[in-house]
Design a protein around this motif. Structure first.
Motif, PDB file in Angstrom:
ATOM      1  N   ALA A  46       0.830  -1.208   0.000  1.00  0.00           N
ATOM      2  CA  ALA A  46       0.000   0.000   0.000  1.00  0.00           C
ATOM      3  C   ALA A  46       0.859   1.251   0.000  1.00  0.00           C
ATOM      4  CB  ALA A  46      -0.931  -0.008   1.217  1.00  0.00           C
ATOM      5  N   ALA A  47       1.975   1.218   0.737  1.00  0.00           N
ATOM      6  CA  ALA A  47       2.877   2.365   0.761  1.00  0.00           C
ATOM      7  C   ALA A  47       3.495   2.585  -0.615  1.00  0.00           C
ATOM      8  CB  ALA A  47       3.968   2.156   1.809  1.00  0.00           C
ATOM      9  N   GLY A  48       3.789   1.485  -1.319  1.00  0.00           N
ATOM     10  CA  GLY A  48       4.328   1.608  -2.667  1.00  0.00           C
ATOM     11  C   GLY A  48       3.347   2.271  -3.615  1.00  0.00           C
ATOM     12  N   ALA A  49       2.075   1.938  -3.463  1.00  0.00           N
ATOM     13  CA  ALA A  49       1.041   2.538  -4.312  1.00  0.00           C
ATOM     14  C   ALA A  49       0.766   3.988  -3.934  1.00  0.00           C
ATOM     15  CB  ALA A  49      -0.252   1.720  -4.224  1.00  0.00           C
ATOM     16  N   ALA A  50       1.170   4.384  -2.717  1.00  0.00           N
ATOM     17  CA  ALA A  50       0.920   5.751  -2.246  1.00  0.00           C
ATOM     18  C   ALA A  50       1.989   6.733  -2.709  1.00  0.00           C
ATOM     19  CB  ALA A  50       0.840   5.769  -0.719  1.00  0.00           C
ATOM     20  N   TRP A  51       3.038   6.214  -3.351  1.00  0.00           N
ATOM     21  CA  TRP A  51       4.073   7.092  -3.906  1.00  0.00           C
ATOM     22  C   TRP A  51       3.445   8.105  -4.857  1.00  0.00           C
ATOM     23  CZ3 TRP A  51       4.884   7.435  -9.194  1.00  0.00           C
ATOM     24  CH2 TRP A  51       5.957   8.242  -9.597  1.00  0.00           C
ATOM     25  N   SER A  60      -5.305  13.225   1.563  1.00  0.00           N
ATOM     26  CA  SER A  60      -4.764  11.907   1.242  1.00  0.00           C
ATOM     27  C   SER A  60      -3.538  11.673   2.107  1.00  0.00           C
ATOM     28  CB  SER A  60      -4.388  11.841  -0.246  1.00  0.00           C
ATOM     29  OG  SER A  60      -3.847  10.592  -0.576  1.00  0.00           O
ATOM     30  N   SER A  61      -3.739  11.075   3.269  1.00  0.00           N
ATOM     31  CA  SER A  61      -2.666  10.945   4.252  1.00  0.00           C
ATOM     32  C   SER A  61      -2.163   9.512   4.400  1.00  0.00           C
ATOM     33  CB  SER A  61      -3.143  11.441   5.613  1.00  0.00           C
ATOM     34  OG  SER A  61      -4.267  10.705   6.050  1.00  0.00           O
ATOM     35  N   ILE A  62      -2.522   8.627   3.490  1.00  0.00           N
ATOM     36  CA  ILE A  62      -2.147   7.226   3.649  1.00  0.00           C
ATOM     37  C   ILE A  62      -0.634   7.054   3.670  1.00  0.00           C
ATOM     38  CG2 ILE A  62      -2.325   6.791   1.167  1.00  0.00           C
ATOM     39  CD1 ILE A  62      -3.074   3.907   1.860  1.00  0.00           C
ATOM     40  N   ALA A  63       0.092   7.818   2.848  1.00  0.00           N
ATOM     41  CA  ALA A  63       1.546   7.679   2.822  1.00  0.00           C
ATOM     42  C   ALA A  63       2.143   8.023   4.177  1.00  0.00           C
ATOM     43  CB  ALA A  63       2.138   8.572   1.734  1.00  0.00           C
ATOM     44  N   ARG A 105       4.164   3.426 -13.389  1.00  0.00           N
ATOM     45  CA  ARG A 105       4.727   3.028 -12.093  1.00  0.00           C
ATOM     46  C   ARG A 105       3.605   2.844 -11.063  1.00  0.00           C
ATOM     47  NH1 ARG A 105       9.320   6.322  -8.526  1.00  0.00           N
ATOM     48  NH2 ARG A 105       8.936   5.213  -6.546  1.00  0.00           N
ATOM     49  N   HIS A 106       2.647   3.749 -11.067  1.00  0.00           N
ATOM     50  CA  HIS A 106       1.518   3.619 -10.150  1.00  0.00           C
ATOM     51  C   HIS A 106       0.706   2.365 -10.440  1.00  0.00           C
ATOM     52  CE1 HIS A 106       1.386   7.825  -8.340  1.00  0.00           C
ATOM     53  NE2 HIS A 106       1.137   7.005  -7.343  1.00  0.00           N
ATOM     54  N   GLU A 135      -8.686  -0.320   1.589  1.00  0.00           N
ATOM     55  CA  GLU A 135      -9.645   0.716   1.203  1.00  0.00           C
ATOM     56  C   GLU A 135      -8.970   2.095   1.153  1.00  0.00           C
ATOM     57  OE1 GLU A 135     -12.552   0.611   0.095  1.00  0.00           O
ATOM     58  OE2 GLU A 135     -13.396  -1.325   0.639  1.00  0.00           O
ATOM     59  N   ASP A 136      -8.070   2.366   2.100  1.00  0.00           N
ATOM     60  CA  ASP A 136      -7.327   3.630   2.081  1.00  0.00           C
ATOM     61  C   ASP A 136      -6.492   3.735   0.811  1.00  0.00           C
ATOM     62  OD1 ASP A 136      -8.298   4.674   4.408  1.00  0.00           O
ATOM     63  OD2 ASP A 136      -6.575   4.123   5.646  1.00  0.00           O
ATOM     64  N   ALA A 137      -5.849   2.630   0.438  1.00  0.00           N
ATOM     65  CA  ALA A 137      -5.019   2.615  -0.761  1.00  0.00           C
ATOM     66  C   ALA A 137      -5.859   2.843  -2.012  1.00  0.00           C
ATOM     67  CB  ALA A 137      -4.269   1.292  -0.863  1.00  0.00           C
ATOM     68  N   ILE A 138      -7.046   2.263  -2.056  1.00  0.00           N
ATOM     69  CA  ILE A 138      -7.942   2.455  -3.194  1.00  0.00           C
ATOM     70  C   ILE A 138      -8.352   3.916  -3.308  1.00  0.00           C
ATOM     71  CG2 ILE A 138     -10.263   1.941  -4.070  1.00  0.00           C
ATOM     72  CD1 ILE A 138      -9.905  -0.905  -2.933  1.00  0.00           C
ATOM     73  N   ALA A 139      -8.696   4.528  -2.178  1.00  0.00           N
ATOM     74  CA  ALA A 139      -9.073   5.944  -2.192  1.00  0.00           C
ATOM     75  C   ALA A 139      -7.913   6.810  -2.670  1.00  0.00           C
ATOM     76  CB  ALA A 139      -9.522   6.379  -0.801  1.00  0.00           C
ATOM     77  N   ASP A 140      -6.701   6.459  -2.246  1.00  0.00           N
ATOM     78  CA  ASP A 140      -5.515   7.218  -2.646  1.00  0.00           C
ATOM     79  C   ASP A 140      -5.274   7.073  -4.151  1.00  0.00           C
ATOM     80  OD1 ASP A 140      -3.294   8.788  -1.299  1.00  0.00           O
ATOM     81  OD2 ASP A 140      -2.121   7.386  -2.507  1.00  0.00           O
TER      82      ASP A 140
END
Length: 208
Positions: A46-51, A60-63, A105-106, A135-140
């Motif tokens: 999820a952190a990788g997708a939040a880049w 958008s605070s998931i990262a 990349r995303h 779900e957070d990652a999807i929203a991001d």
């Protein structure tokens, strides 16, 4: 059960747990160890997708949550993020090509996240808190799609590029949404099984 219905059940269960009305179910140390590893893998994906190659919007605070970073002292809007990204692109020889590489990349990160989430679906102890991470990652990623599309339009990219980004992200978001639904269903089923097992083995005092 439809995706919205599953997620409503998930949120209700999480709210119940937050108010202290959930039953604590003991698991084996092996299950606990596996669960920690699965959670770590999901958070990493999820952190990788939040880049992002732009300042992250304040909504958008998931990262920050996944990496332990401090929130930005300045509130950043989506328009701020688009403007900053477009400025970067305009300072290059081919901004549209760079954007498409960033989008690729995303999308690759989203694919990795989907694979990890699918593995979590088959785990011994899927948890509703894992669903919340997904779900957070999807929203991001949904916000990411919007920023890419807006940026492409601002640099006057070809319409085909805009449509491709929309199509590719829509497909990735749908796939992730389907996995999130399955993970939620599995987590709810395990929760129900744990409750049923607890009720079957714990007898009221004075009964035989």
């Amino acid at each position: 059960m439809g995706g919205c219905g599953v997620r409503r059940l998930m949120l209700a269960a999480l709210a119940c747990a937050a108010m202290g009305c959930s039953t604590v179910i003991k698991t084996s140390s092996e299950d606990d160890t596996a669960s920690v590893a699965e959670r770590a893998a999901l958070m990493e994906a999820a952190a990788g997708a939040a880049w992002a190659p732009w300042p992250k919007p304040s909504s958008s605070s998931i990262a920050e949550r996944l990496t332990g970073g401090e929130p930005s002292p300045e509130r950043i809007s989506r328009d701020d993020a688009v403007e900053a990204y477009v400025d970067q692109l305009k300072n290059t020889t081919d901004g549209a090509a760079i954007l498409m590489n960033d989008a690729s990349r995303h999308l690759a990160a989203a694919k990795t996240l989907m694979v990890v989430a699918e593995e979590a679906c088959d785990a011994a102890s899927p948890r509703l808190s894992d669903v919340a991470i997904l779900e957070d990652a999807i929203a991001d990623l949904r916000e990411t799609r919007t920023i890419y599309v807006a940026s492409l339009k601002k640099i006057d990219a070809e319409k085909d590029m805009v449509e491709q980004v929309k199509r590719d992200f829509d497909r990735a978001l749908k796939d992730l949404g389907d996995v999130a639904d399955q993970l939620a269903e599995n987590a709810m089923k395990r929760r129900a099984d744990n409750f049923a097992g607890s009720n079957a083995t714990v007898r009221p005092a004075g009964t035989f």
